[in-house]
Design a protein around this motif. Structure first.
Motif, PDB file in Angstrom:
ATOM      1  N   CYS A  62     -47.004 -26.053  42.866  1.00 61.00           N
ATOM      2  CA  CYS A  62     -45.997 -26.543  43.804  1.00 61.00           C
ATOM      3  C   CYS A  62     -44.953 -25.442  43.995  1.00 61.00           C
ATOM      4  O   CYS A  62     -44.356 -24.988  43.017  1.00 61.00           O
ATOM      5  CB  CYS A  62     -45.359 -27.811  43.259  1.00 61.00           C
ATOM      6  SG  CYS A  62     -44.188 -28.570  44.376  1.00 61.00           S
ATOM      7  N   VAL A  63     -44.752 -25.015  45.247  1.00 66.67           N
ATOM      8  CA  VAL A  63     -43.760 -23.986  45.563  1.00 66.67           C
ATOM      9  C   VAL A  63     -42.911 -24.517  46.707  1.00 66.67           C
ATOM     10  O   VAL A  63     -43.440 -24.831  47.778  1.00 66.67           O
ATOM     11  CB  VAL A  63     -44.438 -22.663  45.975  1.00 66.67           C
ATOM     12  CG1 VAL A  63     -43.396 -21.619  46.324  1.00 66.67           C
ATOM     13  CG2 VAL A  63     -45.376 -22.168  44.896  1.00 66.67           C
ATOM     14  N   LYS A  64     -41.604 -24.617  46.459  1.00 65.55           N
ATOM     15  CA  LYS A  64     -40.739 -25.192  47.479  1.00 65.55           C
ATOM     16  C   LYS A  64     -39.287 -24.850  47.172  1.00 65.55           C
ATOM     17  O   LYS A  64     -38.903 -24.772  46.013  1.00 65.55           O
ATOM     18  CB  LYS A  64     -40.917 -26.707  47.492  1.00 65.55           C
ATOM     19  CG  LYS A  64     -40.331 -27.401  48.678  1.00 65.55           C
ATOM     20  CD  LYS A  64     -40.814 -28.832  48.708  1.00 65.55           C
ATOM     21  CE  LYS A  64     -40.426 -29.487  50.005  1.00 65.55           C
ATOM     22  NZ  LYS A  64     -40.940 -30.844  50.082  1.00 65.55           N
ATOM     23  N   PRO A  65     -38.451 -24.688  48.208  1.00 66.77           N
ATOM     24  CA  PRO A  65     -37.021 -24.509  47.949  1.00 66.77           C
ATOM     25  C   PRO A  65     -36.394 -25.838  47.543  1.00 66.77           C
ATOM     26  O   PRO A  65     -36.750 -26.896  48.068  1.00 66.77           O
ATOM     27  CB  PRO A  65     -36.473 -24.018  49.296  1.00 66.77           C
ATOM     28  CG  PRO A  65     -37.469 -24.418  50.320  1.00 66.77           C
ATOM     29  CD  PRO A  65     -38.797 -24.531  49.619  1.00 66.77           C
ATOM     30  N   VAL A  66     -35.467 -25.769  46.601  1.00 67.25           N
ATOM     31  CA  VAL A  66     -34.775 -26.965  46.122  1.00 67.25           C
ATOM     32  C   VAL A  66     -33.333 -26.884  46.624  1.00 67.25           C
ATOM     33  O   VAL A  66     -32.643 -25.900  46.362  1.00 67.25           O
ATOM     34  CB  VAL A  66     -34.821 -27.051  44.579  1.00 67.25           C
ATOM     35  CG1 VAL A  66     -34.084 -28.271  44.083  1.00 67.25           C
ATOM     36  CG2 VAL A  66     -36.266 -27.052  44.089  1.00 67.25           C
ATOM     37  N   PRO A  67     -32.861 -27.903  47.347  1.00 69.39           N
ATOM     38  CA  PRO A  67     -31.502 -27.869  47.901  1.00 69.39           C
ATOM     39  C   PRO A  67     -30.432 -27.708  46.821  1.00 69.39           C
ATOM     40  O   PRO A  67     -30.601 -28.162  45.688  1.00 69.39           O
ATOM     41  CB  PRO A  67     -31.361 -29.225  48.599  1.00 69.39           C
ATOM     42  CG  PRO A  67     -32.752 -29.720  48.804  1.00 69.39           C
ATOM     43  CD  PRO A  67     -33.574 -29.140  47.697  1.00 69.39           C
ATOM     44  N   ALA A  68     -29.333 -27.097  47.201  1.00 66.38           N
ATOM     45  CA  ALA A  68     -28.208 -26.902  46.280  1.00 66.38           C
ATOM     46  C   ALA A  68     -27.725 -28.249  45.754  1.00 66.38           C
ATOM     47  O   ALA A  68     -27.591 -29.211  46.504  1.00 66.38           O
ATOM     48  CB  ALA A  68     -27.073 -26.179  46.992  1.00 66.38           C
ATOM     49  N   GLY A  69     -27.508 -28.317  44.446  1.00 63.15           N
ATOM     50  CA  GLY A  69     -26.971 -29.513  43.814  1.00 63.15           C
ATOM     51  C   GLY A  69     -27.932 -30.686  43.719  1.00 63.15           C
ATOM     52  O   GLY A  69     -27.532 -31.779  43.319  1.00 63.15           O
ATOM     53  N   ALA A  70     -29.199 -30.492  44.064  1.00 63.82           N
ATOM     54  CA  ALA A  70     -30.166 -31.600  44.062  1.00 63.82           C
ATOM     55  C   ALA A  70     -30.421 -32.112  42.655  1.00 63.82           C
ATOM     56  O   ALA A  70     -30.402 -31.361  41.685  1.00 63.82           O
ATOM     57  CB  ALA A  70     -31.480 -31.155  44.682  1.00 63.82           C
ATOM     58  N   LYS A  71     -30.657 -33.433  42.581  1.00 62.76           N
ATOM     59  CA  LYS A  71     -31.039 -34.076  41.317  1.00 62.76           C
ATOM     60  C   LYS A  71     -32.259 -34.926  41.621  1.00 62.76           C
ATOM     61  O   LYS A  71     -32.293 -35.630  42.626  1.00 62.76           O
ATOM     62  CB  LYS A  71     -29.907 -34.964  40.806  1.00 62.76           C
ATOM     63  CG  LYS A  71     -28.698 -34.180  40.378  1.00 62.76           C
ATOM     64  CD  LYS A  71     -27.627 -35.111  39.833  1.00 62.76           C
ATOM     65  CE  LYS A  71     -26.523 -34.337  39.209  1.00 62.76           C
ATOM     66  NZ  LYS A  71     -25.398 -34.091  39.980  1.00 62.76           N
ATOM     67  N   ASP A  72     -33.273 -34.877  40.784  1.00 63.89           N
ATOM     68  CA  ASP A  72     -34.510 -35.643  40.980  1.00 63.89           C
ATOM     69  C   ASP A  72     -35.117 -35.411  42.357  1.00 63.89           C
ATOM     70  O   ASP A  72     -35.605 -36.338  43.008  1.00 63.89           O
ATOM     71  CB  ASP A  72     -34.275 -37.139  40.746  1.00 63.89           C
ATOM     72  CG  ASP A  72     -33.858 -37.426  39.316  1.00 63.89           C
ATOM     73  OD1 ASP A  72     -34.390 -36.746  38.410  1.00 63.89           O
ATOM     74  OD2 ASP A  72     -33.006 -38.297  39.098  1.00 63.89           O
ATOM     75  N   PHE A  73     -35.102 -34.170  42.823  1.00 61.62           N
ATOM     76  CA  PHE A  73     -35.682 -33.796  44.106  1.00 61.62           C
ATOM     77  C   PHE A  73     -37.198 -33.718  43.953  1.00 61.62           C
ATOM     78  O   PHE A  73     -37.707 -32.998  43.099  1.00 61.62           O
ATOM     79  CB  PHE A  73     -35.127 -32.437  44.554  1.00 61.62           C
ATOM     80  CG  PHE A  73     -35.716 -31.914  45.823  1.00 61.62           C
ATOM     81  CD1 PHE A  73     -35.343 -32.452  47.047  1.00 61.62           C
ATOM     82  CD2 PHE A  73     -36.642 -30.884  45.796  1.00 61.62           C
ATOM     83  CE1 PHE A  73     -35.881 -31.961  48.227  1.00 61.62           C
ATOM     84  CE2 PHE A  73     -37.185 -30.396  46.966  1.00 61.62           C
ATOM     85  CZ  PHE A  73     -36.809 -30.935  48.187  1.00 61.62           C
ATOM     86  N   VAL A  74     -37.933 -34.476  44.756  1.00 60.40           N
ATOM     87  CA  VAL A  74     -39.399 -34.455  44.687  1.00 60.40           C
ATOM     88  C   VAL A  74     -39.888 -33.225  45.441  1.00 60.40           C
ATOM     89  O   VAL A  74     -39.810 -33.162  46.667  1.00 60.40           O
ATOM     90  CB  VAL A  74     -40.016 -35.744  45.265  1.00 60.40           C
ATOM     91  CG1 VAL A  74     -41.535 -35.652  45.251  1.00 60.40           C
ATOM     92  CG2 VAL A  74     -39.553 -36.965  44.478  1.00 60.40           C
ATOM     93  N   MET A  75     -40.366 -32.250  44.685  1.00 59.51           N
ATOM     94  CA  MET A  75     -40.885 -31.030  45.296  1.00 59.51           C
ATOM     95  C   MET A  75     -42.239 -31.288  45.941  1.00 59.51           C
ATOM     96  O   MET A  75     -42.507 -30.821  47.032  1.00 59.51           O
ATOM     97  CB  MET A  75     -41.014 -29.913  44.251  1.00 59.51           C
ATOM     98  CG  MET A  75     -39.705 -29.338  43.802  1.00 59.51           C
ATOM     99  SD  MET A  75     -39.924 -28.027  42.574  1.00 59.51           S
ATOM    100  CE  MET A  75     -40.914 -26.827  43.434  1.00 59.51           C
ATOM    101  N   CYS A  76     -43.096 -32.018  45.238  1.00 56.26           N
ATOM    102  CA  CYS A  76     -44.399 -32.340  45.800  1.00 56.26           C
ATOM    103  C   CYS A  76     -45.068 -33.441  44.976  1.00 56.26           C
ATOM    104  O   CYS A  76     -44.694 -33.702  43.843  1.00 56.26           O
ATOM    105  CB  CYS A  76     -45.303 -31.115  45.888  1.00 56.26           C
ATOM    106  SG  CYS A  76     -45.670 -30.342  44.319  1.00 56.26           S
TER     107      CYS A  76
END
Length: 156
Positions: free
Chosen positions: A73-87
């Motif tokens: 899984c390769v993806k940008p994670v937004p600033a300040g994100a918590k429990d961000f589903v990458m994939c």
């Protein structure tokens, strides 16, 4: 006075050792691979403690009945994100995972300077012209190979 300084040094050294030991745990907390109850779904979630978007690559090494499989899984994670589903990845029909073996997480601090190159700095002229010429030559070679392949296929 010397006993007090010695106690301070022991405390400081102990605290520093604790921080060093905690660093890998911090990196592991950035992204997590989770196996769903259906044993077919792998979800990669991440958090971004930084104030900038963080580029993140996660390789979930999954145990399967007859060996190992990797979910990438390769993806940008937004600033300040918590429990961000990458994939979310679902195993193909007839396949399942038994457990998450481990994960390789590469989510560097976006504000950190880039890692030093292994190239010899004495040979680096920074003009980039040489790289463009090499890329153009390689592209022409690949186009010629592709055309030669097509020509051979037409003759068959």
């Amino acid at each position: 006075m010397a006993a007090r300084e010695g106690a301070f040094m022991k405390t400081w050294i102990g605290a520093a050792a604790g921080l060093l030991a905690a660093c890998p745990a911090f990196a592991a907390d950035i992204a997590v691979c989770t196996l769903g109850a259906d044993k077919k779904t792998v979800t990669v979630t991440a958090r971004n403690p930084y104030s900038q978007v963080m580029a993140c690559e996660v390789n979930c090494n999954m145990a399967i009945p007859d060996g190992l499989a990797t979910v990438v899984c390769v993806k940008p994670v937004p600033a300040g994100a918590k429990d961000f589903v990458m994939c979310t990845h679902v195993a193909t029909e007839g396949h399942s995972y038994t457990r998450v073996k481990d994960a390789d997480v590469n989510c560097p601090d976006p504000a950190a300077p880039p890692a030093a190159s292994k190239a010899d700095p004495a040979k680096d002229d920074d003009d980039g012209d040489d790289d463009d010429a090499k890329a153009d030559a390689m592209m022409k070679k690949m186009l010629k190979q592709g055309q030669d392949f097509l020509d051979r296929q037409k003759q068959k």
